[in-house]
Design a protein around this motif. Structure first.
Motif, PDB file in Angstrom:
ATOM      1  N   LEU A   1      13.191  46.485  -5.551  1.00 42.89           N
ATOM      2  CA  LEU A   1      13.798  45.468  -4.911  1.00 42.89           C
ATOM      3  C   LEU A   1      13.248  44.220  -5.221  1.00 42.89           C
ATOM      4  CD1 LEU A   1      15.870  44.600  -2.483  1.00 42.89           C
ATOM      5  CD2 LEU A   1      13.737  44.711  -0.788  1.00 42.89           C
ATOM      6  N   PHE A   2      12.045  43.887  -5.123  1.00 39.83           N
ATOM      7  CA  PHE A   2      11.437  42.660  -5.498  1.00 39.83           C
ATOM      8  C   PHE A   2      11.730  42.060  -6.883  1.00 39.83           C
ATOM      9  CE2 PHE A   2       8.036  42.821  -1.719  1.00 39.83           C
ATOM     10  CZ  PHE A   2       9.266  42.634  -0.776  1.00 39.83           C
TER      11      PHE A   2
ATOM     12  N   GLN B   1      13.964  38.693  -7.970  1.00 48.61           N
ATOM     13  CA  GLN B   1      13.455  37.796  -8.635  1.00 48.61           C
ATOM     14  C   GLN B   1      14.108  37.462 -10.058  1.00 48.61           C
ATOM     15  OE1 GLN B   1       9.552  39.556  -9.152  1.00 48.61           O
ATOM     16  NE2 GLN B   1       8.589  37.586  -7.827  1.00 48.61           N
ATOM     17  N   ILE B   2      14.632  38.793 -10.662  1.00 49.79           N
ATOM     18  CA  ILE B   2      15.745  38.515 -11.617  1.00 49.79           C
ATOM     19  C   ILE B   2      16.873  37.619 -11.202  1.00 49.79           C
ATOM     20  CG2 ILE B   2      17.194  39.638 -13.285  1.00 49.79           C
ATOM     21  CD1 ILE B   2      14.932  41.964 -13.043  1.00 49.79           C
ATOM     22  N   LEU B   3      17.571  38.115 -10.293  1.00 51.84           N
ATOM     23  CA  LEU B   3      18.640  37.360  -9.544  1.00 51.84           C
ATOM     24  C   LEU B   3      18.467  35.867  -9.309  1.00 51.84           C
ATOM     25  CD1 LEU B   3      20.025  40.168  -7.445  1.00 51.84           C
ATOM     26  CD2 LEU B   3      21.157  39.294  -9.460  1.00 51.84           C
ATOM     27  N   ASP B   4      17.488  35.769  -8.655  1.00 54.42           N
ATOM     28  CA  ASP B   4      16.799  34.418  -8.509  1.00 54.42           C
ATOM     29  C   ASP B   4      16.805  33.396  -9.593  1.00 54.42           C
ATOM     30  OD1 ASP B   4      16.298  32.194  -6.317  1.00 54.42           O
ATOM     31  OD2 ASP B   4      14.252  32.393  -7.065  1.00 54.42           O
TER      32      ASP B   4
ATOM     33  N   ILE C   1      20.931  35.381  -1.696  1.00 52.90           N
ATOM     34  CA  ILE C   1      20.508  36.371  -1.891  1.00 52.90           C
ATOM     35  C   ILE C   1      19.665  37.123  -0.494  1.00 52.90           C
ATOM     36  CG2 ILE C   1      18.494  37.933  -3.217  1.00 52.90           C
ATOM     37  CD1 ILE C   1      18.755  35.844  -5.178  1.00 52.90           C
ATOM     38  N   LYS C   2      20.094  38.265  -0.265  1.00 53.47           N
ATOM     39  CA  LYS C   2      19.874  38.910   0.979  1.00 53.47           C
ATOM     40  C   LYS C   2      19.332  40.418   0.561  1.00 53.47           C
ATOM     41  CE  LYS C   2      21.874  35.867   4.400  1.00 53.47           C
ATOM     42  NZ  LYS C   2      22.907  35.862   5.613  1.00 53.47           N
ATOM     43  N   ALA C   3      18.520  40.842   1.466  1.00 48.48           N
ATOM     44  CA  ALA C   3      18.081  42.504   1.225  1.00 48.48           C
ATOM     45  C   ALA C   3      18.110  43.187   2.614  1.00 48.48           C
ATOM     46  CB  ALA C   3      16.781  42.715   0.635  1.00 48.48           C
TER      47      ALA C   3
ATOM     48  N   ARG D   1      11.440  35.179   1.550  1.00 51.27           N
ATOM     49  CA  ARG D   1      11.028  33.580   1.168  1.00 51.27           C
ATOM     50  C   ARG D   1      10.094  33.498   0.250  1.00 51.27           C
ATOM     51  NH1 ARG D   1      10.058  32.374   7.700  1.00 51.27           N
ATOM     52  NH2 ARG D   1       9.423  34.514   7.292  1.00 51.27           N
ATOM     53  N   ASP D   2       9.057  34.263   0.206  1.00 50.33           N
ATOM     54  CA  ASP D   2       8.072  34.211  -1.028  1.00 50.33           C
ATOM     55  C   ASP D   2       8.679  34.549  -2.439  1.00 50.33           C
ATOM     56  OD1 ASP D   2       6.271  33.520   1.220  1.00 50.33           O
ATOM     57  OD2 ASP D   2       5.634  35.337   1.326  1.00 50.33           O
ATOM     58  N   LEU D   3       9.618  35.121  -2.405  1.00 50.29           N
ATOM     59  CA  LEU D   3      10.168  35.378  -3.856  1.00 50.29           C
ATOM     60  C   LEU D   3      11.140  34.332  -4.278  1.00 50.29           C
ATOM     61  CD1 LEU D   3      10.782  39.378  -3.063  1.00 50.29           C
ATOM     62  CD2 LEU D   3       8.787  38.402  -4.365  1.00 50.29           C
TER      63      LEU D   3
END
Length: 117
Positions: free
Chosen positions: A7-8, A12-15, A22-24, A112-114
């Motif tokens: 997931l993380f 990061q790839i999408l960001d 972006i939401k999970a 938020r941290d990602l």
């Protein structure tokens, strides 16, 4: 790779590729379909295809292959990694299907941290 690591990595790839909103959602407690749904909006059909291609390519480099991909020619592309399902939408498709509301009992994961601003 654990589901959370997958997931993380996808976040990061999408960001990095300028995915928006972006939401999970953690769905482990309410569904056996997957552990997480990852939702992202692109600016156009070209952008959502680029986002999907980037996730597929970068996760492949990490040895992770999707079980299947759907919707490459639509406004909603789905990449199914079994434990993580990535939903990439145009704005209009995201509003139309409103998965956040449909899966309203899911717990939102703090990203938020990602994410970059």
């Amino acid at each position: 790779m654990t589901p959370k690591e997958l997931l993380f990595s996808a976040v990061q790839i999408l960001d990095k590729k300028k995915g928006m909103d972006i939401k999970a959602l953690e769905i482990t407690e309410i569904s056996s379909v997957a552990d997480y749904f990852l939702l992202v909006t692109g600016t156009s059909s070209t952008h959502i295809r680029a986002l999907a291609d980037e996730v597929d390519e970068e996760l492949s480099k990490l040895g992770v292959q999707p079980d299947h991909i759907e919707g490459k020619t639509t406004g909603w592309i789905l990449l199914d990694y079994k434990s993580v399902v990535v939903h990439i939408f145009t704005q209009s498709e995201r509003e139309l299907f409103n998965l956040e509301k449909l899966w309203g009992d899911a717990k939102e994961v703090d990203l938020r941290d990602l994410l970059t601003d």
